[in-house]
Design an enzyme around this catalytic site. Sequence first.
Site, short mmCIF file in Angstrom:
data_model
loop_
_atom_site.label_atom_id
_atom_site.label_comp_id
_atom_site.label_asym_id
_atom_site.label_seq_id
_atom_site.Cartn_x
_atom_site.Cartn_y
_atom_site.Cartn_z
N ASP A 1 0.84 -1.20 0.00
CA ASP A 1 0.00 0.00 0.00
C ASP A 1 0.88 1.25 0.00
O ASP A 1 1.60 1.52 0.95
CB ASP A 1 -0.90 0.00 1.24
CG ASP A 1 -1.84 1.20 1.26
OD1 ASP A 1 -2.98 1.06 0.79
OD2 ASP A 1 -1.43 2.28 1.75
N HIS B 1 -7.41 9.80 -2.03
CA HIS B 1 -6.75 9.75 -0.72
C HIS B 1 -7.55 10.45 0.38
O HIS B 1 -7.67 9.93 1.49
CB HIS B 1 -5.36 10.38 -0.85
CG HIS B 1 -4.38 9.91 0.18
ND1 HIS B 1 -3.02 9.92 -0.02
CD2 HIS B 1 -4.56 9.41 1.43
CE1 HIS B 1 -2.40 9.44 1.05
NE2 HIS B 1 -3.32 9.13 1.95
N LYS C 1 3.22 -0.98 9.03
CA LYS C 1 4.44 -0.48 8.40
C LYS C 1 5.61 -0.61 9.37
O LYS C 1 5.46 -0.37 10.56
CB LYS C 1 4.23 0.98 8.00
CG LYS C 1 5.50 1.77 7.77
CD LYS C 1 5.45 3.05 8.50
CE LYS C 1 6.53 3.39 9.40
NZ LYS C 1 6.59 4.67 9.98
N SER C 2 6.75 -1.02 8.87
CA SER C 2 7.97 -1.06 9.66
C SER C 2 9.15 -1.11 8.70
O SER C 2 9.01 -1.56 7.56
CB SER C 2 8.01 -2.27 10.59
OG SER C 2 9.22 -2.29 11.33
N ARG D 1 10.39 -6.88 12.97
CA ARG D 1 8.99 -6.46 13.14
C ARG D 1 8.17 -6.75 11.89
O ARG D 1 6.98 -7.06 11.98
CB ARG D 1 8.93 -4.97 13.49
CG ARG D 1 9.40 -4.69 14.90
CD ARG D 1 9.25 -3.24 15.27
NE ARG D 1 9.77 -2.98 16.60
CZ ARG D 1 10.10 -1.78 17.06
NH1 ARG D 1 9.95 -0.73 16.28
NH2 ARG D 1 10.56 -1.62 18.28
N ASN E 1 4.85 -8.88 12.34
CA ASN E 1 3.53 -8.40 11.91
C ASN E 1 2.86 -9.35 10.93
O ASN E 1 1.64 -9.32 10.76
CB ASN E 1 3.65 -7.01 11.28
CG ASN E 1 4.05 -5.95 12.28
OD1 ASN E 1 3.88 -6.10 13.49
ND2 ASN E 1 4.60 -4.84 11.78
#
Length: 284
Positions: free
Chosen positions: A48, A111, A235-236, A241, A245
Amino acid sequence: MAQNGIPDIALNDGNTIPQLGFGVFQIEPKDTARAVGTALEVGYRHIDTAQMYGNEAEVGQALRASGLDRGEVFVTSKLNNGFHRPDDARKAFEQSLRELKSDYLDLFLIHWPLPTRYDGDFVSTWKVLEDLQREGTVRSIGVSNFQVAHLERLAAEADVVPAVNQIEAHPYLGNEEVRGYDKAHGILTEAWSPISQGKVLGDPTVVDVAEQVGRTPAQVVLRWHVQRGDIVFPKSTTPKRIEENFAIFDFTLDDAAMERLTALDRAEAGRTGPNPDEFDYIPN
């Protein structure tokens, strides 16, 4: 269920979308290709991004470097707030394809509704997305940060029901009114800021539930989203992580745990991002 263990969910247009994705909001362009590459190696098949994130080109770079076929990865981008006028929206979409070096997008979103800009006319913007879908350069179209009133206006004035509505949602902001409208009208809800930018991870209830099920607080919160039926894309930039996730489909939360997390809702006081009825930011 896809081969990587991530469920595919049916969209209202006949396409499907992986329920878990990888988000690149606030990842610097210089770090994006590496982070997306790691995510793809772990098994993510849904990325994304957005025009305003400034990292579409790096997402495309990671996709090409992965060796995966384009059709194996679901890619979403979103329209820059500065390009809502119909001619501008089409040109901006075409620029996204060039940045990604792709012939199509799986999903393209408005958006923000920007109800105080462009005379509040997000409907003409939406009709451009309808045209793009008919032309085949985008497979599914949707919106982001649309409130119920905005969705009702689209329903009254447009032809195509959005496939998704991407909204801020997490235990501190359940956003139940919007989620309820989405569900009643066949629109899938996508949750951005799913762990409230980390704010919920130290909550005593979240920590307690995590200890009970032997998982991390982040895994528990992401699992809560999944069991609510929403699409989520944490997000990372940290490989550990990113892997953590991804590992949320081999355990479940019981009803009591789900209810405890849902009860953390602070309504508007829990919002971390802008209010969509007021947000009017347009990049220079």
